[in-house]
Design a protein around this motif. Structure first.
Motif, PDB file in Angstrom:
ATOM      1  N   THR A 146      18.509  16.352 105.869  1.00  0.00           N
ATOM      2  CA  THR A 146      18.028  16.048 104.524  1.00  0.00           C
ATOM      3  C   THR A 146      16.513  16.189 104.432  1.00  0.00           C
ATOM      4  O   THR A 146      15.983  16.740 103.468  1.00  0.00           O
ATOM      5  N   HIS A 147      15.814  15.706 105.458  1.00  0.00           N
ATOM      6  CA  HIS A 147      14.342  15.758 105.451  1.00  0.00           C
ATOM      7  C   HIS A 147      13.845  17.200 105.444  1.00  0.00           C
ATOM      8  O   HIS A 147      13.014  17.579 104.608  1.00  0.00           O
ATOM      9  N   LYS A 165       6.145  14.620 104.702  1.00  0.00           N
ATOM     10  CA  LYS A 165       5.478  14.016 105.841  1.00  0.00           C
ATOM     11  C   LYS A 165       6.333  14.215 107.087  1.00  0.00           C
ATOM     12  O   LYS A 165       7.464  14.675 107.040  1.00  0.00           O
ATOM     13  N   GLU A 166       5.777  13.833 108.216  1.00  0.00           N
ATOM     14  CA  GLU A 166       6.489  13.964 109.479  1.00  0.00           C
ATOM     15  C   GLU A 166       7.797  13.185 109.449  1.00  0.00           C
ATOM     16  O   GLU A 166       7.858  12.071 108.925  1.00  0.00           O
ATOM     17  N   PHE A 167       8.824  13.787 110.001  1.00  0.00           N
ATOM     18  CA  PHE A 167      10.138  13.149 109.991  1.00  0.00           C
ATOM     19  C   PHE A 167      10.138  11.883 110.844  1.00  0.00           C
ATOM     20  O   PHE A 167       9.718  11.894 111.994  1.00  0.00           O
ATOM     21  N   GLU A 173      30.039  12.156 107.620  1.00  0.00           N
ATOM     22  CA  GLU A 173      28.870  12.962 107.268  1.00  0.00           C
ATOM     23  C   GLU A 173      28.766  13.215 105.771  1.00  0.00           C
ATOM     24  O   GLU A 173      27.660  13.151 105.225  1.00  0.00           O
ATOM     25  N   PRO A 174      29.853  13.496 105.036  1.00  0.00           N
ATOM     26  CA  PRO A 174      29.711  13.644 103.585  1.00  0.00           C
ATOM     27  C   PRO A 174      29.186  12.378 102.911  1.00  0.00           C
ATOM     28  O   PRO A 174      28.532  12.447 101.881  1.00  0.00           O
ATOM     29  N   CYS A 175      29.469  11.230 103.512  1.00  0.00           N
ATOM     30  CA  CYS A 175      29.033   9.972 102.900  1.00  0.00           C
ATOM     31  C   CYS A 175      27.552   9.728 103.114  1.00  0.00           C
ATOM     32  O   CYS A 175      26.844   9.346 102.186  1.00  0.00           O
ATOM     33  N   ASP A 229      20.884   9.628 100.874  1.00  0.00           N
ATOM     34  CA  ASP A 229      19.549  10.224 100.783  1.00  0.00           C
ATOM     35  C   ASP A 229      19.213  10.717  99.389  1.00  0.00           C
ATOM     36  O   ASP A 229      18.089  11.081  99.128  1.00  0.00           O
ATOM     37  N   GLN A 230      20.186  10.745  98.514  1.00  0.00           N
ATOM     38  CA  GLN A 230      19.937  11.283  97.172  1.00  0.00           C
ATOM     39  C   GLN A 230      19.403  10.228  96.224  1.00  0.00           C
ATOM     40  O   GLN A 230      19.208  10.516  95.050  1.00  0.00           O
TER      41      GLN A 230
END
Length: 203
Positions: free
Chosen positions: A39-40, A61-63, A194-196, A201-202
């Motif tokens: 996502t990042h 920014k840095e992850f 993983e789909p969850c 993050d949204q």
């Protein structure tokens, strides 16, 4: 790697529940870290920077790993997926074997369908709720998240699960069958959660 796999199989045979609890927690933690990284770095793509909001700029920014979220996610694997999944697959295997000949299409299809449409929705619903509440979201916000994301996540999980389950659902009798059913549980960890985690993050 082969030696590690043999050691894991021995642990499953001697301590099945304990091994499932630990392995599920580790897999869910590593999967969530991976989801955060994807996502990042996907947010940093040039085609997504044009309409960046102030929140999006922070992602440049840095992850840094959100260890609080990792802890919440992995605890779900430890507390629910590991122990509950173990007993679910033990019961499912016995139930289906009383009705269909092992290693037949009906046998495999019945296990995949029962797992995808019975345990899968419960797993997703509890995960959405647990992670949402654990991150401080209100009950109403969690309900909205479930309404928006549950069906797409379930559809993706079921489709991925169906493709990945054939070999491990075949199984045979005795300890080999038990090991295969537990191995399939580990494989399903990736396809179910993983789909969850992406939808978190949204927000």
């Amino acid at each position: 790697m082969r030696r590690l796999w043999r050691w894991y199989q021995q642990c499953l045979a001697s301590h099945p529940v304990r091994t499932q609890v630990v392995s599920s927690g580790i897999l869910w933690a590593s999967g969530d870290i991976g989801a955060q990284a994807v996502t990042h770095y996907s947010a940093r793509r040039p085609d997504r920077r044009a309409n960046n909001t102030p929140e999006d700029k922070d992602k440049d920014k840095e992850f840094k790993v959100d260890w609080r979220r990792v802890g919440i996610t992995s605890s779900f694997g430890f507390a629910f997926v590991g122990p509950v999944g173990h007993y679910w697959y033990e019961y499912l295997d016995r139930f289906i074997r009383r009705r269909f000949q092992p290693n037949t299409f009906k046998f495999v299809a019945s296990k995949v369908a029962a797992d995808g449409f019975l345990f899968g929705p419960l797993d997703l619903l509890l995960f959405f709720s647990y992670v949402g509440l654990g991150q401080g979201r209100s009950v109403e916000q969690v309900k909205e998240d479930v309404k928006r994301d549950f069906i797409p996540a379930l559809a993706l999980a079921v489709s991925c699960h169906g493709l990945s389950s054939r070999e491990t659902l075949l199984g045979s009798s005795g300890s080999r069958r038990s090991i295969k059913s537990k191995t399939r549980r580990v494989r399903f960890d990736f396809t179910s959660y993983e789909p969850c985690v992406v939808h978190v993050d949204q927000h």
